[in-house]
Design a protein around this motif. Structure first.
Motif, mmCIF file in Angstrom:
data_model
loop_
_atom_site.group_PDB
_atom_site.id
_atom_site.type_symbol
_atom_site.label_atom_id
_atom_site.label_comp_id
_atom_site.label_asym_id
_atom_site.label_seq_id
_atom_site.Cartn_x
_atom_site.Cartn_y
_atom_site.Cartn_z
ATOM 1 N N THR A 1 52.320 37.066 66.680
ATOM 2 C CA THR A 1 52.768 37.323 65.310
ATOM 3 C C THR A 1 51.613 37.722 64.391
ATOM 4 O O THR A 1 51.816 38.498 63.456
ATOM 5 C CB THR A 1 53.475 36.091 64.724
ATOM 6 N N GLY A 2 50.443 37.218 64.645
ATOM 7 C CA GLY A 2 49.301 37.544 63.800
ATOM 8 C C GLY A 2 48.680 38.874 64.179
ATOM 9 O O GLY A 2 48.631 39.259 65.355
ATOM 10 N N LEU A 3 48.200 39.592 63.170
ATOM 11 C CA LEU A 3 47.569 40.900 63.367
ATOM 12 C C LEU A 3 46.346 40.988 62.479
ATOM 13 O O LEU A 3 46.398 40.629 61.302
ATOM 14 C CB LEU A 3 48.552 42.027 63.046
ATOM 15 N N GLU A 4 45.230 41.471 63.053
ATOM 16 C CA GLU A 4 43.992 41.632 62.301
ATOM 17 C C GLU A 4 43.613 43.100 62.271
ATOM 18 O O GLU A 4 43.578 43.760 63.314
ATOM 19 C CB GLU A 4 42.877 40.806 62.937
ATOM 20 N N LEU A 5 43.338 43.597 61.081
ATOM 21 C CA LEU A 5 42.987 44.996 60.880
ATOM 22 C C LEU A 5 41.507 45.107 60.548
ATOM 23 O O LEU A 5 40.999 44.409 59.669
ATOM 24 C CB LEU A 5 43.830 45.596 59.750
ATOM 25 N N TYR A 6 40.807 46.001 61.264
ATOM 26 C CA TYR A 6 39.379 46.250 61.050
ATOM 27 C C TYR A 6 39.187 47.700 60.641
ATOM 28 O O TYR A 6 39.890 48.600 61.120
ATOM 29 C CB TYR A 6 38.579 45.969 62.321
ATOM 30 N N ILE A 7 38.208 47.925 59.756
ATOM 31 C CA ILE A 7 37.877 49.271 59.287
ATOM 32 C C ILE A 7 36.519 49.641 59.843
ATOM 33 O O ILE A 7 35.536 48.905 59.663
ATOM 34 C CB ILE A 7 37.874 49.345 57.747
ATOM 35 N N LEU A 8 36.458 50.763 60.541
ATOM 36 C CA LEU A 8 35.226 51.201 61.183
ATOM 37 C C LEU A 8 34.304 51.886 60.184
ATOM 38 O O LEU A 8 34.746 52.323 59.106
ATOM 39 C CB LEU A 8 35.555 52.157 62.329
ATOM 40 N N PRO A 9 33.024 52.003 60.491
ATOM 41 C CA PRO A 9 32.103 52.743 59.616
ATOM 42 C C PRO A 9 32.594 54.162 59.390
ATOM 43 O O PRO A 9 33.048 54.842 60.311
ATOM 44 C CB PRO A 9 30.791 52.733 60.406
ATOM 45 N N GLY A 10 32.551 54.598 58.124
ATOM 46 C CA GLY A 10 33.079 55.908 57.791
ATOM 47 C C GLY A 10 34.579 55.924 57.689
ATOM 48 O O GLY A 10 35.210 56.962 57.691
ATOM 49 N N GLY A 11 35.179 54.715 57.599
ATOM 50 C CA GLY A 11 36.632 54.600 57.603
ATOM 51 C C GLY A 11 37.212 54.589 56.219
ATOM 52 O O GLY A 11 36.740 55.256 55.309
ATOM 53 N N VAL A 12 38.259 53.779 56.056
ATOM 54 C CA VAL A 12 38.989 53.767 54.799
ATOM 55 C C VAL A 12 39.023 52.357 54.253
ATOM 56 O O VAL A 12 38.845 51.383 54.959
ATOM 57 C CB VAL A 12 40.439 54.283 54.997
ATOM 58 N N THR A 13 39.259 52.261 52.997
ATOM 59 C CA THR A 13 39.422 50.962 52.350
ATOM 60 C C THR A 13 40.420 51.118 51.216
ATOM 61 O O THR A 13 40.804 52.239 50.850
ATOM 62 C CB THR A 13 38.076 50.453 51.810
ATOM 63 N N GLU A 14 40.843 50.022 50.657
ATOM 64 C CA GLU A 14 41.807 50.085 49.568
ATOM 65 C C GLU A 14 41.146 50.617 48.301
ATOM 66 O O GLU A 14 40.033 50.240 47.950
ATOM 67 C CB GLU A 14 42.397 48.700 49.311
ATOM 68 N N LYS A 15 41.874 51.510 47.635
ATOM 69 C CA LYS A 15 41.398 52.060 46.376
ATOM 70 C C LYS A 15 41.928 51.211 45.222
ATOM 71 O O LYS A 15 43.113 50.903 45.164
ATOM 72 C CB LYS A 15 41.886 53.507 46.232
ATOM 73 N N THR A 16 41.037 50.819 44.323
ATOM 74 C CA THR A 16 41.447 49.959 43.204
ATOM 75 C C THR A 16 41.682 50.790 41.954
ATOM 76 O O THR A 16 41.084 51.856 41.758
ATOM 77 C CB THR A 16 40.364 48.914 42.914
ATOM 78 N N ASP A 17 42.535 50.296 41.123
ATOM 79 C CA ASP A 17 42.823 50.944 39.853
ATOM 80 C C ASP A 17 41.653 50.719 38.899
ATOM 81 O O ASP A 17 41.143 49.612 38.771
ATOM 82 C CB ASP A 17 44.124 50.371 39.273
ATOM 83 N N GLU A 18 41.237 51.788 38.216
ATOM 84 C CA GLU A 18 40.054 51.698 37.350
ATOM 85 C C GLU A 18 40.268 50.745 36.181
ATOM 86 O O GLU A 18 39.335 50.099 35.713
ATOM 87 C CB GLU A 18 39.689 53.087 36.829
ATOM 88 N N LYS A 19 41.509 50.648 35.683
ATOM 89 C CA LYS A 19 41.761 49.831 34.509
ATOM 90 C C LYS A 19 41.945 48.358 34.875
ATOM 91 O O LYS A 19 41.373 47.489 34.241
ATOM 92 C CB LYS A 19 43.005 50.341 33.766
ATOM 93 N N THR A 20 42.754 48.116 35.909
ATOM 94 C CA THR A 20 43.090 46.729 36.228
ATOM 95 C C THR A 20 42.188 46.124 37.280
ATOM 96 O O THR A 20 42.074 44.897 37.377
ATOM 97 C CB THR A 20 44.544 46.633 36.711
ATOM 98 N N GLY A 21 41.570 46.975 38.098
ATOM 99 C CA GLY A 21 40.750 46.469 39.197
ATOM 100 C C GLY A 21 41.566 45.945 40.365
ATOM 101 O O GLY A 21 41.022 45.370 41.305
ATOM 102 N N GLN A 22 42.907 46.133 40.324
ATOM 103 C CA GLN A 22 43.779 45.679 41.398
ATOM 104 C C GLN A 22 44.009 46.817 42.396
ATOM 105 O O GLN A 22 43.824 47.990 42.072
ATOM 106 C CB GLN A 22 45.133 45.213 40.827
ATOM 107 N N PRO A 23 44.403 46.480 43.635
ATOM 108 C CA PRO A 23 44.681 47.524 44.621
ATOM 109 C C PRO A 23 45.767 48.466 44.144
ATOM 110 O O PRO A 23 46.771 48.050 43.559
ATOM 111 C CB PRO A 23 45.133 46.730 45.854
ATOM 112 N N ASP A 24 45.550 49.767 44.368
ATOM 113 C CA ASP A 24 46.508 50.794 43.987
ATOM 114 C C ASP A 24 47.513 50.956 45.124
ATOM 115 O O ASP A 24 47.197 51.523 46.170
ATOM 116 C CB ASP A 24 45.780 52.111 43.731
ATOM 117 N N LEU A 25 48.729 50.430 44.957
ATOM 118 C CA LEU A 25 49.723 50.466 46.018
ATOM 119 C C LEU A 25 50.274 51.854 46.243
ATOM 120 O O LEU A 25 50.821 52.148 47.307
ATOM 121 C CB LEU A 25 50.870 49.500 45.705
ATOM 122 N N MET A 26 50.161 52.735 45.241
ATOM 123 C CA MET A 26 50.649 54.096 45.430
ATOM 124 C C MET A 26 49.703 54.895 46.310
ATOM 125 O O MET A 26 50.115 55.822 47.001
ATOM 126 C CB MET A 26 50.806 54.787 44.057
#
Length: 738
Positions: free
Chosen positions: A578-603
């Protein structure tokens, strides 16, 4: 692991119209091909073990007592017949020739007579002898070959068995009282003698088996003792001994794919053993600990006979012989022939004994729950009394009729009162079909398939103007703890990387799967260790010869998959499914945050960033959790999307973005419900084995291989093509890999 039936070779057409149906009494596998020869009546029939199709049939004019494929000719069987003649049966020309005739024309034997036969791949000859005679006869296996020659051995003792080494020019002659001598097949000079001291009493070898790579000889004695000898040194030494039982051992076979040893006793008891070697120079080898019972369920004869469209018989037949394929996970069962008269005579006695056993079980389970009673009744399954598959069939039948109140205990009491388990299912006819069986690991369906990284031809290859296929330099596969590289040009293989420096000798392990990313030059290798513990080994391929070889690291998990068009993420499925772990490799992707709120941009949850190409700069893990158990995860080239499969249920896609959080979990929630999203429904007991993606002008397409069919699906899980036809009866189907 358990024994299961692949198919029943249909031999009902043999002898049709000449009397009662015939039962096969001898069989032999081809040493390298998926072929089997079966002796039934006076015929030898060759069949394909994958499709079950008959290839050839030859009338030998006399029933076969013992036979084996000749290792020096491609398609011929050497057989000893009931008239004591030795014949060669060539399936290519469908002709037979007499190799040896007895001195006394009146001499006659039956298929229960012990006759010893040994063939060597180094000479076109066959050694044979009758039980407890003082001599061995050698004759050529081809017409016009070596004339029959009687060999007088140097010992004046009765000969109880013969065997030839599969790689060396050595003939093993087993004498009474446990002595075995090794002779040169050219000069008949004595190489060495295998004999124990007088403290261990033996009666003589009843069966031989040889390890496919090591110089180990396994000997099954007629007193029920199993021994292992190491003959790689000038003075052979015994490396293992155990007592299998009180009955003589009549057959020993080495399962090459599973590295296990199978023994068959005269009373029909089948046992499987694993060998354990502790390499410690400071301690002498423990002979008593060399053989250990393997973790395989006992063979259930009613289940074996009833699976794949078969039918069981009562009283249950005794296993008379077991023939094992030298290279495949495949075996054939031969049963003792019980005549109709004997069956009728023994029916009442068998029913009486069965009722005694059943009464004892019911008495001991009085006041117990249904689960306890079922567990106690399962102990009678191998004896044919209330076998588990029959109980389930009775319950299902009454459930379909609407009689859902019937329980297992009701069936047991009914069986005791009316003995319907004997009278209602008794069958006195011979077993006219030959069951082919295998050892199935339900947790790892691809255990018999080499763990390798396949490469595929592109779907649009034949539509190109310049049809030039660029093969990779090497192909990768796993051998033990080593990542091996096979050079496609030279044909040589070498150790590309040792994934583990050392593993304790007491730990059992085997590789399950390997995933490789060409874009990231990263290997993910899944291993399973004893105790159902799984690990994923991460290893970066060294593409720069100037840099030192990178070191591998390990992560706990039972599955691994790459994610995205650039393979810049990978996921690990936990052991709890049931558990799943996600890893991001070098040169990969990460969550983009909203400039105003600093929260993850779900869109727009992901965006490319620049990360230094450092092995230690992997980001993660990010925790996710499936709503229900997931058996497998597979790579996809779709951004932030993972494919998962639940056995017998569905194939689905999961978006690895931040969604609803569980109240009692720190991770992200992944729904496995089929409502409101696209999925592929799997058939009952259908298991997804492999998934491979390719890019086409219309988008990404995946080839999905299951235990029952092959699918071609789109990135939206639309089924583009499907095939449920199986051209063989393998588990899983071998034709799906060709």
């Amino acid at each position: 692991m358990e024994w299961t039936t692949l198919q029943h070779l249909d031999l009902r057409h043999v002898g049709r119209g000449v009397g009662k149906p015939l039962q096969p009494h001898a069989a032999a596998f081809h040493p390298s091909q998926s072929l089997i020869s079966v002796a039934i009546g006076t015929y030898i029939i060759e069949l394909d073990t994958l499709t079950g199709c008959k290839i050839a049939s030859i009338d030998m004019s006399s029933p076969v007592v013992r036979m084996a494929y000749s290792p020096t000719s491609g398609h011929a069987v050497v057989a000893i017949l009931e008239d004591c003649t030795i014949r060669s049966c060539d399936f290519d020309t469908e002709q037979t020739c007499v190799l040896h005739s007895p001195e006394k024309k009146s001499e006659h034997i039956t298929y229960d007579t012990e006759v010893h036969l040994a063939l060597t791949p180094l000479q076109p000859v066959v050694f044979f002898g009758f039980h407890k005679r003082m001599s061995v006869t050698v004759v050529g296996t081809v017409e016009g070959g070596r004339a029959p020659t009687k060999i007088k051995t140097d010992l004046k003792k009765p000969i109880v068995n013969l065997a030839c080494h599969p790689r060396l020019p050595v003939l093993y002659v087993a004498y009474a009282e446990g002595l075995i001598r090794a002779y040169n097949i050219h000069t008949y000079a004595v190489h060495y003698t295998l004999q124990l001291d007088n403290t261990i009493k033996l009666m003589g070898a009843g069966a031989f088996a040889f390890h496919p790579t090591l110089e180990w000889i396994f000997v099954g004695d007629r007193r029920g003792t199993l021994l292992a000898w190491d003959v790689s040194t000038e003075r052979p030494n015994m490396i293992g001994i155990t007592q299998v039982g009180s009955q003589p051992i009549i057959s020993i076979s080495w399962l090459a794919m599973l590295r296990l040893l199978v023994t068959l006793s005269k009373d029909g008891t089948l046992q499987v053993w694993k060998t354990r070697v502790i390499l410690n120079p400071n301690r002498p080898p423990m002979q008593a600990n060399f053989f250990e019972p393997a973790a395989i369920d006992s063979i259930d004869i009613p289940s074996i006979l009833s699976q794949q469209g078969g039918e069981t018989v009562y009283p249950l037949p005794r296993i008379r012989a077991l023939e094992v394929h030298p290279k495949l996970n495949l075996a054939a069962l031969l049963f003792a022939n019980v005549g109709a008269g004997d069956n009728l005579k023994n029916r009442s006695a068998y029913t009486r004994d069965g009722r005694k056993q059943l009464f004892a079980v019911l008495q001991s389970a009085r006041g117990s729950s249904a689960s306890v009673l079922k567990e106690k009744l399962s102990t009678l399954g191998s004896s044919g009394i209330l076998a588990d598959h029959q109980l389930q069939a009775q319950l299902q039948e009454h459930h379909l009729r609407g009689e859902s109140q019937l329980t297992i205990s009701d069936i047991a009491r009914k069986a005791f009162l009316y003995s319907h388990f004997m009278e209602g299912h008794a069958k006195s006819a011979p077993i006219t079909r030959l069951p082919l069986i295998t050892v199935l690991d339900s947790r790892h369906q691809l255990k018999d398939i080499p763990v390798c990284q396949p490469y595929h031809l592109e779907l649009n290859f034949f539509n190109r103007e310049n049809r030039v296929l660029h093969y990779p330099v090497r192909a990768f596969y796993i051998d033990g703890i080593n990542l091996m590289a096979y050079n496609l040009s030279s044909g040589g293989d070498s150790i590309y990387k040792k994934l583990y420096t050392s593993i304790p000798g007491s730990v059992e392990y085997y590789p399950k799967h390997v995933v490789y990313s060409k874009k990231q030059h990263l290997f993910l290798v899944i291993y399973e260790f004893s105790g159902a513990t799984n690990e994923v080994v991460l290893y970066w391929e060294n593409t720069d010869t100037k840099l030192p070889n990178s070191k591998g690291s390990t992560v706990k998990g039972r599955g691994a998959a790459f994610i995205g068009p650039k393979d810049n993420q990978f996921a690990i499925l936990d052991d709890d499914k049931t558990g799943l772990e996600l890893y991001i490799l070098p040169g990969g992707v990460t969550e983009k945050t909203d400039e105003k709120t600093g929260q993850p941009d779900l869109m727009n949850p992901t965006a490319d960033i620049d990360v230094p190409s450092d092995v230690n700069s992997i980001r993660g893990p990010m925790q996710f959790m499936f709503e229900s158990e997931v058996d497998f995860i597979f790579s996809t080239p779709i951004e932030s999307t993972l494919m998962f499969a639940c056995n017998g249920s569905q194939i689905g896609l999961a978006k690895l973005i931040q969604g609803y959080s569980l109240s009692k979990s720190d991770g992200h929630y992944i729904s496995t419900k089929t409502e409101g999203r696209k999925s592929i429904k799997l058939k009952a007991n259908e298991i997804v084995l492999q998934v491979h993606w390719q890019e086409t002008p219309r988008g990404y397409v995946a080839g999905v291989l299951t235990t029952q069919r092959v699918l071609m699906v789109s990135a939206d899980l639309d089924i583009l093509a499907s095939s449920s036809t199986k051209f063989d009866k393998g588990v899983p189907s071998i034709s799906l890999y060709c």
